[in-house]
Design a protein around this motif. Structure first.
Motif, mmCIF file in Angstrom:
data_model
loop_
_atom_site.group_PDB
_atom_site.id
_atom_site.type_symbol
_atom_site.label_atom_id
_atom_site.label_comp_id
_atom_site.label_asym_id
_atom_site.label_seq_id
_atom_site.Cartn_x
_atom_site.Cartn_y
_atom_site.Cartn_z
ATOM 1 N N HIS A 112 15.465 -7.168 -15.673
ATOM 2 C CA HIS A 112 16.170 -8.028 -16.619
ATOM 3 C C HIS A 112 17.637 -7.591 -16.609
ATOM 4 O O HIS A 112 17.968 -6.527 -17.141
ATOM 5 N N SER A 115 19.083 -6.973 -20.334
ATOM 6 C CA SER A 115 18.248 -6.551 -21.460
ATOM 7 C C SER A 115 17.425 -5.304 -21.193
ATOM 8 O O SER A 115 16.893 -5.106 -20.103
ATOM 9 N N GLU A 117 13.844 -3.629 -22.473
ATOM 10 C CA GLU A 117 12.563 -4.208 -22.915
ATOM 11 C C GLU A 117 11.702 -3.133 -23.560
ATOM 12 O O GLU A 117 11.629 -2.003 -23.061
ATOM 13 N N LEU A 119 7.737 -2.779 -24.803
ATOM 14 C CA LEU A 119 6.457 -3.477 -24.646
ATOM 15 C C LEU A 119 5.351 -2.776 -25.416
ATOM 16 O O LEU A 119 5.267 -1.541 -25.414
ATOM 17 N N LYS A 154 17.460 -1.109 -19.572
ATOM 18 C CA LYS A 154 18.177 -2.299 -19.117
ATOM 19 C C LYS A 154 18.498 -2.250 -17.626
ATOM 20 O O LYS A 154 19.020 -1.255 -17.114
ATOM 21 N N ALA A 172 6.310 -8.136 -25.751
ATOM 22 C CA ALA A 172 7.518 -7.360 -25.457
ATOM 23 C C ALA A 172 8.718 -7.981 -26.153
ATOM 24 O O ALA A 172 8.858 -9.210 -26.207
ATOM 25 N N LEU A 174 12.989 -8.017 -26.221
ATOM 26 C CA LEU A 174 14.094 -7.792 -25.292
ATOM 27 C C LEU A 174 15.423 -7.909 -26.024
ATOM 28 O O LEU A 174 15.576 -8.745 -26.911
#
Length: 218
Positions: A112, A115, A117, A119, A154, A172, A174
Motif C-alpha cells: 500500500h 498507508s 495497515e 490487521l 507503510k 484491517a 489503513l
C-alpha cells in the motif's frame, strides 16, 4: 558586499521555510470535508461538498457482515470501505477492509503506497509477513489466530495466507482514505502493455520462456 547580502537573504529564506514547516496545519481545518464526487475540480484528494448538503448517509456504509466471494485463483476477496464507499472519509486519513480467505487462500504479496495497515483476525488463522526494503530484505512473519493483531508498515511488501482447511476472516484498518494497492505479480507480469520479457528475465534471473509463461497467466 554582494556576497554578504546574498548569504543574508539565503539565511532569511531558510529561516522562513523552517518556520513555515513548524507553523503548518497539523490536522483538519474543519469538522469534515465530505467528498463531492460530482465536482470537476481535480485536487490531491477530493473537493468538499457544501456543508448544507451533507447528510448522515455520507458517513455510513453497510455490508461488512457479508462474506466476499473468495472462489478465485488466489482464494481471497477484499471488501474495501474507503472514500469511494464513504464520502465522509475524505481528508480523515483512514479506511477499512474485510478480507475473506478460502481454505489455503492467499492475499498475495502487495504493498500500500500510501498507508500503514493493522490487521485483526476475526475467524480462523493466518500466516502473515512483510519484507523490509533493500538491501536487508528482512522477512518478518507470524502465525495469527482469532483475536490476534499484526501491523504492516507503510509501503512494505506483505501478504496473508490461510493455512487452514476452513475459511478465515480478517478486518484491517489503513492510515489513508485511499491507501492504494500494488500487487507484485500483477504489476510485473500483468502490466499493460507488458514489461519487455528480456527485462523481466534479467531482473528475475530466469529464461525468457519462463517469463512468457508467467505473463500468460495474467
Amino acid at each position: 558586499m554582494g556576497l554578504r547580502v546574498f548569504l543574508l537573504a539565503a539565511a532569511l529564506l531558510a529561516l522562513s521555510c523552517s518556520h513555515g514547516a513548524i507553523a503548518s496545519d497539523p490536522s483538519l481545518l474543519q469538522d469534515f470535508c465530505v467528498a463531492d464526487k460530482m465536482s470537476q475540480v481535480r485536487v490531491n484528494g477530493l473537493p468538499c461538498k457544501a456543508a448544507k448538503d451533507v447528510v448522515a448517509e455520507d458517513f455510513f456504509f453497510s455490508g461488512l457482515h457479508m462474506a466476499g466471494n473468495a472462489a478465485n485463483k488466489q482464494g481471497s476477496a477484499v471488501t474495501a470501505v474507503n472514500v469511494a464507499q464513504i464520502a465522509g472519509l475524505n481528508t480523515l486519513g483512514i479506511s477499512l477492509v474485510r478480507i475473506d480467505y478460502a481454505p489455503y487462500g492467499l492475499n498475495p504479496p502487495h504493498t500500500h503506497p500510501r498507508s500503514t495497515e493493522i490487521l485483526t483476525v476475526i475467524e480462523g488463522s493466518l500466516n502473515v509477513g512483510f519484507v523490509t526494503s533493500n538491501p536487508e530484505n528482512k522477512h518478518f512473519n507470524k502465525v495469527l489466530n482469532k483475536g490476534d493483531v499484526f501491523v504492516f508498515p507503510k509501503g512494505l511488501v506483505h501478504y496473508q495466507f490461510n493455512n487452514c482447511t476452513t475459511g478465515t476472516v480478517a478486518i484491517a484498518a489503513l492510515s489513508s482514505q485511499n491507501p492504494g494497492v500494488i500487487t507484485m505479480a500483477n504489476a510485473v507480469f500483468g502490466s499493460n502493455p507488458s514489461i519487455p520479457d528480456d527485462i523481466v528475465a534479467k531482473a528475475f534471473q530466469v529464461e525468457k520462456n519462463t517469463v512468457d509463461w508467467m505473463q500468460a497467466q495474467f
